[in-house]
Design a protein around this motif. Structure first.
Motif, PDB file in Angstrom:
ATOM      1  N   ASP A 180      41.881  42.961  59.371  1.00  0.00           N
ATOM      2  CA  ASP A 180      42.779  44.091  59.122  1.00  0.00           C
ATOM      3  C   ASP A 180      42.403  44.884  57.878  1.00  0.00           C
ATOM      4  OD1 ASP A 180      44.124  43.169  61.306  1.00  0.00           O
ATOM      5  OD2 ASP A 180      45.727  42.200  60.167  1.00  0.00           O
ATOM      6  N   LYS A 181      41.414  44.421  57.137  1.00  0.00           N
ATOM      7  CA  LYS A 181      40.999  45.059  55.890  1.00  0.00           C
ATOM      8  C   LYS A 181      42.179  45.169  54.921  1.00  0.00           C
ATOM      9  CE  LYS A 181      37.305  47.710  58.100  1.00  0.00           C
ATOM     10  NZ  LYS A 181      36.729  49.045  58.355  1.00  0.00           N
ATOM     11  N   VAL A 182      42.871  44.049  54.775  1.00  0.00           N
ATOM     12  CA  VAL A 182      44.033  43.978  53.894  1.00  0.00           C
ATOM     13  C   VAL A 182      43.715  43.019  52.759  1.00  0.00           C
ATOM     14  CG1 VAL A 182      46.432  43.232  53.706  1.00  0.00           C
ATOM     15  CG2 VAL A 182      45.681  44.507  55.716  1.00  0.00           C
ATOM     16  N   GLU A 183      44.047  43.435  51.548  1.00  0.00           N
ATOM     17  CA  GLU A 183      43.873  42.554  50.391  1.00  0.00           C
ATOM     18  C   GLU A 183      44.947  42.866  49.362  1.00  0.00           C
ATOM     19  OE1 GLU A 183      39.894  41.447  48.722  1.00  0.00           O
ATOM     20  OE2 GLU A 183      40.690  42.412  46.899  1.00  0.00           O
ATOM     21  N   ASP A 184      45.533  41.842  48.820  1.00  0.00           N
ATOM     22  CA  ASP A 184      46.527  41.987  47.765  1.00  0.00           C
ATOM     23  C   ASP A 184      46.255  40.922  46.714  1.00  0.00           C
ATOM     24  OD1 ASP A 184      48.612  42.999  46.381  1.00  0.00           O
ATOM     25  OD2 ASP A 184      50.192  42.187  47.664  1.00  0.00           O
ATOM     26  N   ARG A 185      46.555  41.250  45.465  1.00  0.00           N
ATOM     27  CA  ARG A 185      46.205  40.354  44.364  1.00  0.00           C
ATOM     28  C   ARG A 185      47.384  40.133  43.422  1.00  0.00           C
ATOM     29  NH1 ARG A 185      40.648  40.018  42.561  1.00  0.00           N
ATOM     30  NH2 ARG A 185      39.245  40.737  44.214  1.00  0.00           N
ATOM     31  N   ILE A 186      47.479  38.929  42.938  1.00  0.00           N
ATOM     32  CA  ILE A 186      48.323  38.602  41.786  1.00  0.00           C
ATOM     33  C   ILE A 186      47.373  38.168  40.687  1.00  0.00           C
ATOM     34  CG2 ILE A 186      50.181  37.158  40.886  1.00  0.00           C
ATOM     35  CD1 ILE A 186      51.188  36.812  43.722  1.00  0.00           C
ATOM     36  N   GLU A 187      47.373  38.897  39.582  1.00  0.00           N
ATOM     37  CA  GLU A 187      46.380  38.670  38.544  1.00  0.00           C
ATOM     38  C   GLU A 187      47.057  38.351  37.212  1.00  0.00           C
ATOM     39  OE1 GLU A 187      42.714  41.479  39.785  1.00  0.00           O
ATOM     40  OE2 GLU A 187      44.521  42.571  39.193  1.00  0.00           O
ATOM     41  N   ALA A 188      46.194  38.099  36.223  1.00  0.00           N
ATOM     42  CA  ALA A 188      46.657  37.791  34.866  1.00  0.00           C
ATOM     43  C   ALA A 188      47.682  36.664  34.882  1.00  0.00           C
ATOM     44  CB  ALA A 188      47.233  39.034  34.199  1.00  0.00           C
ATOM     45  N   ILE A 189      47.419  35.626  35.665  1.00  0.00           N
ATOM     46  CA  ILE A 189      48.324  34.482  35.752  1.00  0.00           C
ATOM     47  C   ILE A 189      48.063  33.567  34.562  1.00  0.00           C
ATOM     48  CG2 ILE A 189      49.027  32.495  37.121  1.00  0.00           C
ATOM     49  CD1 ILE A 189      48.076  33.988  39.603  1.00  0.00           C
ATOM     50  N   ASN A 190      49.088  33.366  33.759  1.00  0.00           N
ATOM     51  CA  ASN A 190      49.020  32.453  32.629  1.00  0.00           C
ATOM     52  C   ASN A 190      50.224  31.539  32.694  1.00  0.00           C
ATOM     53  OD1 ASN A 190      46.678  33.544  30.818  1.00  0.00           O
ATOM     54  ND2 ASN A 190      47.865  35.356  31.383  1.00  0.00           N
TER      55      ASN A 190
END
Length: 636
Positions: A161-171
């Protein structure tokens, strides 16, 4: 595999790797193949070492691994993968001699977890090859006193589906001791930041899988204005999480309920929530906030919205709320039931309070295809129109009690596309209200001498109406009606035409008539003369309004001259000013009708306005404007 399971797998892999290093000796690089075989056998993950491995023995035992990759394929789905830039395990040197796996700190630097998004749920979750990596692993887990995550990321993706989601800067930082666990940290998703504070009282015997009491505080500015606090009994059984006795506050409003999450495959969420108030979007402006001048209606927003995320989670939700608020829009109370299955969301409200009336309806949103499809049907009964239209569409000109039924469908990935593709039927009926800020009587009288641009709004005036109704057939964003009807004291208006919902434009032809009654709907409809039809065309915020006479827009002076020659005017009365054989009688009758229209339609002049010469002539004390009309019509 979900983030919770995969996080457990990471911890299990690191511990097994640590145990394998102790078993095969030092340095571990010589025995990487043996270590990899041990880890894959116990977790199902294939491990690769891309960097150096270091071991320190003083003052505590420390194992440091660099550039470690763990990967496991899930059939036809994309692989689950974990990339660990640096992994550090520490434990007291004395525990090394005794063989006790009591780890004082497990530190993960720049970890990246890649999770495939699945559209379908498997009929039965398959067991990982070679073992289990979830919370049910057979390998005895050591005690870990502290876990830290620095600059981590979770990437959700579906390549097809060409789908991407990110959760970043996880501390994150988690500590465990004396059957108490605390976890604090933060993350970022796009431009939104999150903060989490969790405290849990662990059961005495973890193997019994008894519930842990969890207290949670969650902050997400811009998403949950007042934050979320919750307390519940949480039980984890494999990949299933049961949350009972749930209570807390959402944006400062209390709620209770229960929930469950099945993480074995495609996530399945079940939620039953009873909350005092739900606030969505921006809050309504304060009562003492400065007024904002109305702006011309802009085109519909063409920014695309992406609803593909609905394909990657299934849900069953029931929510009851004393009040739901979204900007100026209000529902009180709310009873909502919704299901989400394979990208199709079905939501229904039943007997929900809406501005002193009731609302029932069903919305179906199908996000499984290339473009989202919408299907809505429902009915409104006794709803106050002014706050409803103001809250939904910033339209504050029409007031009254609204009865409505609708069944519409559309598709599109933006507000403009949805409105342009709208199709279906709708029926609207407003009773006992007013058209605010518009003096219909003055507009009608002005049309006898000139065309109008816009609605001639005047915020201190209004026009009473007894009924305004119409039924519409909608196709490709254009709503057509053949039964538009307005009834008010001393006036009737019928009409037909088109409302262009996608283009926010009107093309209506209406026929205003005067009647000899002060009654509204249900009153006599005998007209005083046949009126000239009136066209209303152009943007609905400021249309052009003019009599339907050939050439009136090309040569207004000549067209109005022909009206005078015909002795017609707008209502069959000559609008000339003192010319013609019977100009005196016609002028007097015209002024009388004008005065009747202003009074009968409820035109409200400014408080300091002085009486005008258009007050009905021939009226005596105790008489009525109708008496004056009859005397002039019949010469009595």
């Amino acid at each position: 595999m979900t983030i919770v399971k995969l996080a457990g797998a990471v911890v299990a892999v690191v511990v097994l790797l640590f145990a394998a290093v102790l078993a095969v000796g030092i340095p571990p690089g010589i025995m990487t193949s043996a270590i990899g075989a041990r880890v894959e056998r116990d977790t199902g993950f294939r491990i690769e070492f891309g960097g150096a491995t270091r071991i320190a023995l003083w003052p505590a035992f420390r194992l440091t691994l660099n550039d470690v990759t763990l990967e496991r394929h899930g059939g036809t789905e994309a692989a689950e993968r974990v990339e660990l830039a640096t992994t550090r395990v520490e434990m007291p040197l004395a525990n090394l001699w005794s063989g006790s796996l009591a780890i004082t700190e497990l530190a993960l630097e720049r970890p990246a977890i890649y999770l495939p998004l699945r559209r379908e749920r498997a009929t039965k979750a398959a067991a990982p090859a070679g073992g289990t990596a979830s919370g049910d692993q057979t390998t005895t887990m050591p005690r870990i006193d502290r876990v830290t995550v620095t600059d981590g990321a979770v990437i959700f993706a579906n390549r097809r589906d060409k789908v991407e989601d990110r959760i970043e800067a996880i501390n994150l930082a988690a500590t465990v001791g004396n059957r108490q666990m605390t976890l604090t940290g933060g993350a970022r998703s796009g431009e939104r930041t999150f903060k989490l504070d969790l405290r849990a009282a662990l059961p005495d015997d973890a193997s019994a899988r008894r519930a842990a009491t969890v207290d949670l505080a969650f902050e997400a500015p811009g998403l949950v204005a007042g934050g979320l606090t919750a307390k519940a009994d949480v039980r984890v059984a494999g990949a299933a999480v049961r949350i009972n006795g749930l209570s807390g506050t959402l944006d400062g409003k209390p709620f209770t309920g229960w929930a469950s999450v099945d993480l074995a495959d495609k996530p399945l969420v079940k939620l039953d929530l009873d909350i005092q108030e739900i606030a969505l979007g921006k809050p309504a402006p304060a009562a003492n906030a400065p007024a904002v001048a109305p702006q011309p209606a802009a085109e519909w927003n063409n920014a695309p919205f992406d609803l593909r995320g609905l394909n990657y989670v299934d849900a069953e939700v029931r929510v009851s709320a004393a009040r739901l608020a979204s900007g100026d829009f209000r529902i009180a109370p709310l009873a909502l039931g919704a299901t989400l299955d394979r990208g199709v969301l079905t939501a229904r409200i039943e007997n929900s309070g809406l501005y002193d009336g009731l609302a029932n309806g069903t919305l179906t949103l199908d996000a499984s295809g290339p473009a989202p499809r919408f299907d809505a049907q429902g009915d409104l009964a006794g709803v106050r129109a002014l706050p409803l239209l103001s809250g939904l569409a910033d339209f504050d000109r029409l007031d009254g009690k609204l009865q409505a039924t609708f069944a519409v469908q559309s598709s599109g990935d933006s507000a403009r596309a949805v409105m342009a593709n709208l199709a279906g039927t709708a029926s609207l009926d407003f009773r006992d209200g007013a058209i605010r800020g518009i003096n219909v009587a003055q507009m009608i009288r002005s049309l006898t001498g000139r065309t109008l641009n816009g609605w001639q709004a005047d915020e201190v005036q209004a026009t009473d109406l007894s009924q305004l109704s119409a039924s519409f057939r909608i196709a490709q964003g254009r709503a057509e009606t053949a039964d538009l009807m307005l009834a008010g004291p001393l006036v009737r208006m019928t009409g037909a035409g088109t409302v262009d919902l996608g283009g926010k434009a009107l093309a209506l032809r209406v026929e205003p008539r005067l009647v000899m009654t002060l009654e509204g709907q249900g009153g006599k409809t005998d007209p005083v003369g046949l009126g000239v039809p009136v066209m209303i065309a152009g943007p609905w915020a400021a249309p052009r309004i003019y009599p339907d006479v050939a050439g009136i827009l090309d040569n207004p002076a000549a067209a109005y001259g022909r009206l005078r020659e015909l002795g017609q005017g707008l209502f069959g009365i000559s609008p000339d000013n003192g010319t013609g054989e019977n100009s005196g009688d016609n002028n007097s009758l015209g002024e009388t009708l004008g005065g009747m229209i202003r009074q009968g339609l409820g035109a409200r002049p400014r408080p300091d306005a002085a009486p005008t010469q258009s007050d009905p002539p021939g009226r005596t004390d105790g008489g009525s404007p109708v008496d004056g009309i009859l005397k002039q019509l019949f010469g009595r």
